[in-house]
Design a protein around this motif. Structure first.
Motif, mmCIF file in Angstrom:
data_model
loop_
_atom_site.group_PDB
_atom_site.id
_atom_site.type_symbol
_atom_site.label_atom_id
_atom_site.label_comp_id
_atom_site.label_asym_id
_atom_site.label_seq_id
_atom_site.Cartn_x
_atom_site.Cartn_y
_atom_site.Cartn_z
ATOM 1 N N THR A 42 0.827 -1.204 0.000
ATOM 2 C CA THR A 42 0.000 0.000 0.000
ATOM 3 C C THR A 42 0.862 1.254 0.000
ATOM 4 N N LEU A 43 1.892 1.276 0.827
ATOM 5 C CA LEU A 43 2.746 2.461 0.900
ATOM 6 C C LEU A 43 3.501 2.704 -0.407
ATOM 7 N N ILE A 44 4.029 1.649 -0.988
ATOM 8 C CA ILE A 44 4.782 1.805 -2.235
ATOM 9 C C ILE A 44 3.850 2.160 -3.391
ATOM 10 N N TYR A 45 2.783 1.408 -3.551
ATOM 11 C CA TYR A 45 1.851 1.611 -4.661
ATOM 12 C C TYR A 45 1.152 2.963 -4.556
ATOM 13 N N PRO B 3 -6.237 2.550 -12.504
ATOM 14 C CA PRO B 3 -7.142 1.660 -13.245
ATOM 15 C C PRO B 3 -6.769 0.176 -13.111
ATOM 16 N N ILE B 4 -5.472 -0.120 -13.061
ATOM 17 C CA ILE B 4 -5.060 -1.518 -12.858
ATOM 18 C C ILE B 4 -5.582 -2.024 -11.523
ATOM 19 N N LEU B 5 -5.460 -1.203 -10.505
ATOM 20 C CA LEU B 5 -5.954 -1.591 -9.187
ATOM 21 C C LEU B 5 -7.465 -1.764 -9.191
ATOM 22 N N ASP B 6 -8.183 -0.907 -9.888
ATOM 23 C CA ASP B 6 -9.637 -1.034 -9.970
ATOM 24 C C ASP B 6 -10.046 -2.343 -10.646
ATOM 25 N N LEU C 18 -8.195 -5.125 -10.752
ATOM 26 C CA LEU C 18 -7.840 -6.231 -9.852
ATOM 27 C C LEU C 18 -8.808 -6.347 -8.687
ATOM 28 N N GLN C 19 -9.387 -5.237 -8.248
ATOM 29 C CA GLN C 19 -10.344 -5.295 -7.141
ATOM 30 C C GLN C 19 -11.649 -5.934 -7.559
ATOM 31 N N SER C 20 -11.962 -5.903 -8.833
ATOM 32 C CA SER C 20 -13.221 -6.487 -9.280
ATOM 33 C C SER C 20 -13.136 -8.003 -9.428
ATOM 34 N N VAL C 21 -11.938 -8.562 -9.440
ATOM 35 C CA VAL C 21 -11.764 -10.014 -9.559
ATOM 36 C C VAL C 21 -12.019 -10.647 -8.192
ATOM 37 N N PRO C 22 -12.832 -11.711 -8.129
ATOM 38 C CA PRO C 22 -13.056 -12.381 -6.844
ATOM 39 C C PRO C 22 -11.749 -12.950 -6.280
ATOM 40 N N VAL C 23 -11.721 -13.093 -4.969
ATOM 41 C CA VAL C 23 -10.510 -13.556 -4.279
ATOM 42 C C VAL C 23 -10.080 -14.925 -4.796
ATOM 43 N N LEU C 24 -11.021 -15.802 -5.072
ATOM 44 C CA LEU C 24 -10.651 -17.138 -5.542
ATOM 45 C C LEU C 24 -10.010 -17.106 -6.921
ATOM 46 N N GLY C 25 -10.144 -16.015 -7.638
ATOM 47 C CA GLY C 25 -9.490 -15.886 -8.931
ATOM 48 C C GLY C 25 -7.983 -15.789 -8.813
ATOM 49 N N LEU D 164 -4.263 -14.374 -0.018
ATOM 50 C CA LEU D 164 -5.457 -14.237 -0.838
ATOM 51 C C LEU D 164 -6.358 -13.131 -0.291
ATOM 52 N N ARG D 165 -6.275 -12.891 0.981
ATOM 53 C CA ARG D 165 -7.047 -11.811 1.593
ATOM 54 C C ARG D 165 -6.398 -10.457 1.328
ATOM 55 N N PHE D 166 -5.302 -10.468 0.609
ATOM 56 C CA PHE D 166 -4.585 -9.252 0.236
ATOM 57 C C PHE D 166 -5.449 -8.384 -0.670
ATOM 58 N N SER D 167 -6.292 -9.021 -1.474
ATOM 59 C CA SER D 167 -7.124 -8.294 -2.429
ATOM 60 C C SER D 167 -8.060 -7.285 -1.748
#
Length: 150
Positions: free
Chosen positions: A84-87, A103-106, A108-115, A141-144
């Protein structure tokens, strides 16, 4: 009248002397460090050790299992904070990087954790080959969801 002569101890030196709370805290901290060392050694064991030691629900083993879970979660939280600090710093300080990274982060946030499960397990198996730590990819996996804090 008798006077008692006491040795002079400056206030700063008096603070350096341990008090009763220090004597209580020291064994607790030492015990926690020894307990954490035991848990960390278990995570760096070879994967073949899992086949020789089956998981037991005996009450004597449950504190060690809880410790390993806590250590995994702490490692995932530290990685999340570092990410978080670096990004976030890159996205905030550079306009061009922000236009690319947000936009890349947005997405990645829309992908379910199991993905992410196949990527994280593969990444950890490559990062720690033949070690039990490679199987500890689940907390990451909870990093998302933690990325929402950026």
């Amino acid at each position: 009248m008798t006077t008692v002569i006491r040795p002079f101890i400056p206030a700063t030196a008096k603070r350096l002397l341990p008090n009763r709370w220090d004597l209580i805290a020291f064994p607790l901290i030492l015990g926690f460090l020894l307990f954490a060392t035991t848990g960390i050694q278990g995570t760096w064991a070879p994967i073949s050790a899992l086949q020789t030691e089956p998981i037991s629900l005996d009450a004597a083993n449950l504190p060690e299992y809880a410790l390993r879970t806590t250590l995994r979660m702490l490692a995932a939280m530290v990685a999340s904070i570092v990410f978080t600090l670096i990004y976030g710093t890159l996205a905030a300080k550079s306009r061009r990087a922000g236009q690319l990274l947000v936009p890349i982060l947005d997405i990645l946030q829309s992908v379910p954790v199991l993905g992410y499960i196949s990527f994280t397990v593969t990444f950890f198996l490559a990062l720690f080959p033949g070690r039990c730590w490679a199987l500890n990819s689940r907390p990451f996996l909870r990093f998302s969801p933690r990325r929402h804090g950026i």
